[in-house]
Design an enzyme around this catalytic site. Sequence first.
Site, PDB file in Angstrom:
ATOM      1  N   LYS A  30      16.550  21.514 -11.149  1.00 58.52           N
ATOM      2  CA  LYS A  30      15.891  20.253 -11.504  1.00 58.52           C
ATOM      3  C   LYS A  30      16.786  19.247 -12.225  1.00 58.52           C
ATOM      4  CE  LYS A  30      11.932  19.265 -11.628  1.00 58.52           C
ATOM      5  NZ  LYS A  30      10.782  19.832 -12.321  1.00 58.52           N
ATOM      6  N   LYS A  32      -0.466  -3.902 -39.658  1.00 58.31           N
ATOM      7  CA  LYS A  32       0.976  -3.639 -39.767  1.00 58.31           C
ATOM      8  C   LYS A  32       1.485  -2.505 -38.898  1.00 58.31           C
ATOM      9  CE  LYS A  32       0.727  -5.689 -44.097  1.00 58.31           C
ATOM     10  NZ  LYS A  32      -0.710  -5.860 -43.731  1.00 58.31           N
ATOM     11  N   TYR A  37      -9.679 -13.346 -46.010  1.00 55.96           N
ATOM     12  CA  TYR A  37      -8.998 -12.051 -46.003  1.00 55.96           C
ATOM     13  C   TYR A  37      -9.991 -10.914 -46.215  1.00 55.96           C
ATOM     14  CZ  TYR A  37      -5.943  -8.164 -47.083  1.00 55.96           C
ATOM     15  OH  TYR A  37      -5.327  -6.946 -47.056  1.00 55.96           O
ATOM     16  N   SER A  91      15.631  21.222 -16.365  1.00 60.26           N
ATOM     17  CA  SER A  91      14.454  22.000 -16.717  1.00 60.26           C
ATOM     18  C   SER A  91      14.919  23.264 -17.423  1.00 60.26           C
ATOM     19  CB  SER A  91      13.698  22.356 -15.432  1.00 60.26           C
ATOM     20  OG  SER A  91      12.964  23.548 -15.622  1.00 60.26           O
ATOM     21  N   HIS A  93       0.832  -1.221   0.000  1.00 60.25           N
ATOM     22  CA  HIS A  93       0.000   0.000   0.000  1.00 60.25           C
ATOM     23  C   HIS A  93       0.858   1.260   0.000  1.00 60.25           C
ATOM     24  CE1 HIS A  93      -3.318  -2.708   1.238  1.00 60.25           C
ATOM     25  NE2 HIS A  93      -2.377  -3.246   1.992  1.00 60.25           N
ATOM     26  N   GLU A 137      10.055   8.088 -17.168  1.00 65.78           N
ATOM     27  CA  GLU A 137       8.745   8.701 -17.451  1.00 65.78           C
ATOM     28  C   GLU A 137       8.272   8.350 -18.854  1.00 65.78           C
ATOM     29  OE1 GLU A 137       8.289  12.838 -15.156  1.00 65.78           O
ATOM     30  OE2 GLU A 137      10.124  12.707 -16.305  1.00 65.78           O
TER      31      GLU A 137
HETATM   32  N1  ARG Z   1      -1.455  -4.662 -48.619  1.00 71.93           N
HETATM   33  C1  ARG Z   1      -2.277  -5.756 -48.288  1.00 71.93           C
HETATM   34  C2  ARG Z   1      -2.254  -5.968 -46.774  1.00 71.93           C
HETATM   35  O1  ARG Z   1      -1.391  -5.455 -46.184  1.00 71.93           O
HETATM   36  C3  ARG Z   1      -1.774  -6.997 -48.953  1.00 71.93           C
HETATM   37  C4  ARG Z   1      -2.813  -8.034 -49.165  1.00 71.93           C
HETATM   38  C5  ARG Z   1      -3.770  -7.530 -50.181  1.00 71.93           C
HETATM   39  N2  ARG Z   1      -4.710  -8.515 -50.553  1.00 71.93           N
HETATM   40  C6  ARG Z   1      -5.829  -8.209 -51.182  1.00 71.93           C
HETATM   41  N3  ARG Z   1      -6.628  -9.181 -51.471  1.00 71.93           N
HETATM   42  N4  ARG Z   1      -6.122  -6.979 -51.517  1.00 71.93           N
HETATM   43  O2  ARG Z   1      -3.090  -6.624 -46.192  1.00 71.93           O
END
Ligand code: ARG
Length: 476
Positions: A300, A342, A334, A294, A173, A307
Amino acid sequence: MPVMAPINLVFRFKPVTAPQPWSQRFSSPLHPAIARFNASLSFDIALIDYDLTGSQAHARMLGQVGILTTAEAETLVAGLETIRQEYHQGLFQPGLDAEDVHLAVERRLTELVGDTGKKLHTARSRNDQVATDLRLYLRDQIDAIRQQLRTFQEALLDLADAHVETLIPGYTHLQRAQPLSLAHHLLAYFEMAQRDWERLGEIRGRVNVSPLGSGALAGTTFPIDRHFTAEALGFAQVGRNSLDGVSDRDFAIEFLAAASLILVHLSRLAEEVILWSSQEFQFVKLLDACATGSSIMPQKKNPDVPELVRGKAGRVFGHLQALLVVLKGLPLAYNKDLQEDKETLFDTVATVRACLEAMTILLTEGLEFRVERLVGAVGEDFSNATDVADYLAARGVPFREAYQLVGRLVRQCTERGLRLMDLTLTEWQELHPKFEADILTAITPQQVVAGRQSYGGTGFSQVQAALRVARDLILV
Ligand code: ARG
């Protein structure tokens, strides 16, 4: 190995001009703003080395099984290698018109080797291609992060080695609870990092499964050899279901979850360093290598590194949340939503790596424990109160009774401005006849720590043993 391109949300590529592979099917070109909206090249260029390696394995397989001639396969492999060199020399800078790294490479390949380049995509889809690239990328990054975790653990162990006998107040605590060996405190972080290392190893096993050959979603009519490409790319297994192969991003989510936990751990340590370096604690001195001043307050010295680590944890948790939400409503297989995987992944990798590096430097070169302050701190409080109760309990007094007696004692001492260590033997014996002369030494901070010899406790011999075990663990 590949250098990760900076994540750049500002599109820095040439305007859209060249036709796409599917332009025959369409009667008018894509709106330039939509082309920009659709394109992933600005960030998926970071996958180029994996894309080239994956394509080379695919081309070799096409030659191996006779879908292409050996000469054609060799032409493709060599052309892809040329693109790799061009890219690393800064000579291949595809424009956004290519849409993504996969189409950019294919286009350049055809420029380089002519019509044979157009055969590369036989029996493959960008859907299995991008899943392959991502897994290869993540496998490498997991290996690098596990290596960094080891270096971080070594830094903790070196510091712990130097501070077995240094005592630090232990808190619950955020109130003083019981004193600890500083090494024991640091070894708690070692354990967290050990779990992180193990967890990433387990996830690596599920990352290391080949989706290549899943095709768009259903497999292919060509007599491909998925085991050949899997082996060429170092995958331990071939994915069993083509639909799952192109639509699964569990491996990325698991990684983001593991990364989130790494950041939780680093952030907790960061928070402690921030507290410890404050005027109120003064347990740690920040060294100039890792602190800043600072711009207005001349006195400081700010703990920017911890941080920032504490702050960056938030964005990694956000990425985990983002990808969970992207995936949850997606019908098989897909969907373009998956392109959103990504940046979350790349930014998480960059953030985890930067934070691990910074915290390791902070431990090795950025701080010094102020042993004189720590010694003072553990002596001035009532964190030996449990030990007084334990003393009586070990001599037959029921623990709860002993606990209440010590509770009253702490209140009286507080009123009189005394510590438990200030009481004389006579005073102890007036409190309870079971107290003998050894009570005076049993409650020194040194003895309080040394006495906690239970397995995994803070007793010095336990800590020494834990250090030896820890050194062995990181040899693996
Ligand atoms: N640039 C696309 C991605 O990152 C690649 C795959 C694209 N596939 C498709 N069927 N359009 O997901």
